[in-house]
Design a protein around this motif. Structure first.
Motif, short mmCIF file in Angstrom:
data_model
loop_
_atom_site.label_atom_id
_atom_site.label_comp_id
_atom_site.label_asym_id
_atom_site.label_seq_id
_atom_site.Cartn_x
_atom_site.Cartn_y
_atom_site.Cartn_z
N LEU A 111 0.92 -1.14 -0.06
CA LEU A 111 0.10 -0.07 -0.03
C LEU A 111 0.91 1.03 0.01
CD1 LEU A 111 -2.93 1.38 0.70
CD2 LEU A 111 -2.05 1.37 3.08
N ILE A 136 1.05 5.55 0.26
CA ILE A 136 0.59 6.89 0.64
C ILE A 136 1.41 7.98 0.18
CG2 ILE A 136 -0.40 7.99 2.63
CD1 ILE A 136 -0.74 5.50 4.00
N THR A 189 -3.38 14.31 -2.14
CA THR A 189 -3.30 13.01 -1.40
C THR A 189 -3.53 11.82 -2.22
OG1 THR A 189 -4.51 14.20 -0.03
CG2 THR A 189 -4.50 12.02 0.74
N LEU A 210 -2.97 7.37 -2.77
CA LEU A 210 -3.14 5.96 -2.27
C LEU A 210 -3.36 5.24 -3.47
CD1 LEU A 210 -3.73 5.50 0.94
CD2 LEU A 210 -4.21 7.84 0.34
N HIS A 219 -5.37 2.77 -7.71
CA HIS A 219 -4.86 4.03 -7.26
C HIS A 219 -5.99 5.13 -7.22
CE1 HIS A 219 -4.13 6.50 -10.80
NE2 HIS A 219 -4.33 5.28 -11.48
N ALA A 269 -7.32 11.35 3.45
CA ALA A 269 -6.43 10.10 3.45
C ALA A 269 -7.53 8.79 3.60
CB ALA A 269 -5.45 10.14 4.41
N LEU A 278 -8.21 5.84 1.26
CA LEU A 278 -7.65 4.40 1.40
C LEU A 278 -8.76 3.33 1.31
CD1 LEU A 278 -5.32 3.07 3.40
CD2 LEU A 278 -6.89 3.22 5.21
N TYR A 314 5.08 4.99 2.70
CA TYR A 314 4.85 6.06 2.65
C TYR A 314 5.83 7.22 2.34
CZ TYR A 314 6.89 6.42 7.28
OH TYR A 314 7.83 6.51 8.32
N GLY A 324 0.50 11.51 6.14
CA GLY A 324 0.79 10.36 5.46
C GLY A 324 1.46 9.23 6.64
N GLY A 381 0.00 8.35 -5.45
CA GLY A 381 0.29 7.39 -4.63
C GLY A 381 0.89 6.03 -5.20
#
Ligand code: KG4
Ligand code: ZN
Length: 342
Positions: A4, A6, A13, A15, A27, A55, A59, A78, A91, A304
């Protein structure tokens, strides 16, 4: 391996879920550009607060879209730096909080390494070694890349970054924020012979850049207008600016390839989305017999996916790089060549 990623270093932002077997699974991105546009630039405190808002929903979005269960991930990568301290902390805290809750290891990624490796997400990725031009809002660097984590700095800006020069010059022309896309659009309608702006350090012997003089030259042209600056004049100045910056960036890339004998050039970072720069580099590639690689347009600016990917690449080389250590810190200033040993 399923990672994952971040990203929260500035005003986006991002992810993403990247799997080393199956590629990018999902994504999601939220850009704060509209919020900051009102102030003519990124307001750090507003950026941090907005990352907090975005966030967790993003997510959940990437998990829902990919149909992956939270605890199926192997690690969380991250952005640890460089960037805005408050934004990075959001993050980092989401990554470490989630890592703690799921009992998964976490790994801090250098934002520019994410940009640098982002062209490898494309359908025709470049092979190592290559020269990389990193051109973003905060950085302008030429690097030699021999592999993941093997970066040698060849040259960098002595003052403003290329994206910063775009943004500041656009502001002087009243084109709003972010300036890069705006000035690039305007330049299409400009007369290339109307103004001639300086090409800073074009003939310097090294691979360094300097763009603050170019921005000052735009300021001088704007100030010298005796009447209100009309749209055509704005377009002419935008054209002169874009021509100058593109010529310098292209020339330095060609010199870096010549000095190193390499034949592959990778362009990364937000300014890499610039159409005029791409046209100029493509023309140089034909003339000088090298190949140029770009990230997919959506992965040029912050996202991300590049962080999940960089994390996965690092973990493939060293599975112990991610740790179940959740006492996080961030590195707002962090030189890229300091991470060169894995
Ligand atoms: O990589 P990025 O999203 O964020 C940083 O890490 O800085 O880059 C943002 C920068 C901004 O300065 C923006 O004006 C510039 O990239 N940019 C462009 C274009 N799209 C974004 N500059 C020129 N032409 C574009 N099409
Ligand atoms: Zn960036």
């Amino acid at each position: 391996m399923l990672v994952l990623g971040i990203e929260s270093s500035c005003d986006e932002t991002g992810l993403a879920l990247y799997d080393t077997e199956r590629g990018l699974l999902a994504h999601a991105l939220y850009s704060q550009v509209a919020m900051h546009a009102e102030y003519g630039g990124v307001v750090p405190e507003l950026a941090s607060r907005d990352h907090i808002r975005r966030a967790i929903p993003l997510l959940e979005q990437v998990f829902a879209e990919s149909g992956i269960a939270h605890d199926a991930i192997d690690a969380i990568a991250y952005t640890q730096g460089p960037g805005l301290a408050g934004a990075l902390l959001v993050g980092a805290s989401v990554a470490c909080g989630l890592g703690l809750a799921l009992d998964k290891p976490v790994l801090g990624i250098h934002h520019l390494e994410g940009h640098l490796l982002s062209p490898l997400l494309a359908s025709e990725p470049p092979e190592f070694p290559f020269i990389a031009l990193l051109v973003s809002g905060g950085h302008t660097q030429l690097m030699r890349v021999d592999g993941v984590g093997q970066y040698t700095m060849l040259g960098e800006t002595l003052d403003d970054a290329a994206g910063e020069a775009f943004d500041k010059s656009a502001k002087l022309l009243g084109l709003g924020y972010p300036g890069g896309p705006a000035i690039s659009r305007m330049a299409q309608f400009g007369d290339p012979t109307a103004y001639k702006l300086p090409r800073p350090m074009l003939h310097s012997k090294n691979l360094d850049f300097s763009f603050s003089g170019l921005k000052t030259a735009v300021l001088t042209v704007v100030k010298n207008q005796t009447t209100n600056i009309c749209e055509q004049d704005k377009a002419n100045i935008a054209r002169a600016f874009v021509d100058a910056i593109v010529e310098v960036l292209t020339a330095k890339c060609v010199t870096a390839l010549k000095h190193t004998g390499l034949k592959r050039l990778v362009i990364a970072g937000g300014v890499g989305a610039n159409q005029q720069l791409r046209e100029s580099l493509n023309a140089a590639a034909v003339k000088k017999h090298f190949k140029v690689f770009y990230p997919e347009l959506e992965f040029c600016t912050d996202n991300g996916a590049m962080i999940a990917f960089a994390g996965a690449m690092r973990l493939q080389i060293n599975p112990d790089a991610a740790k179940k250590d959740y006492a996080f810190n961030v590195k707002p200033r962090w030189p890229l060549d300091s991470i060169s040993t894995i």
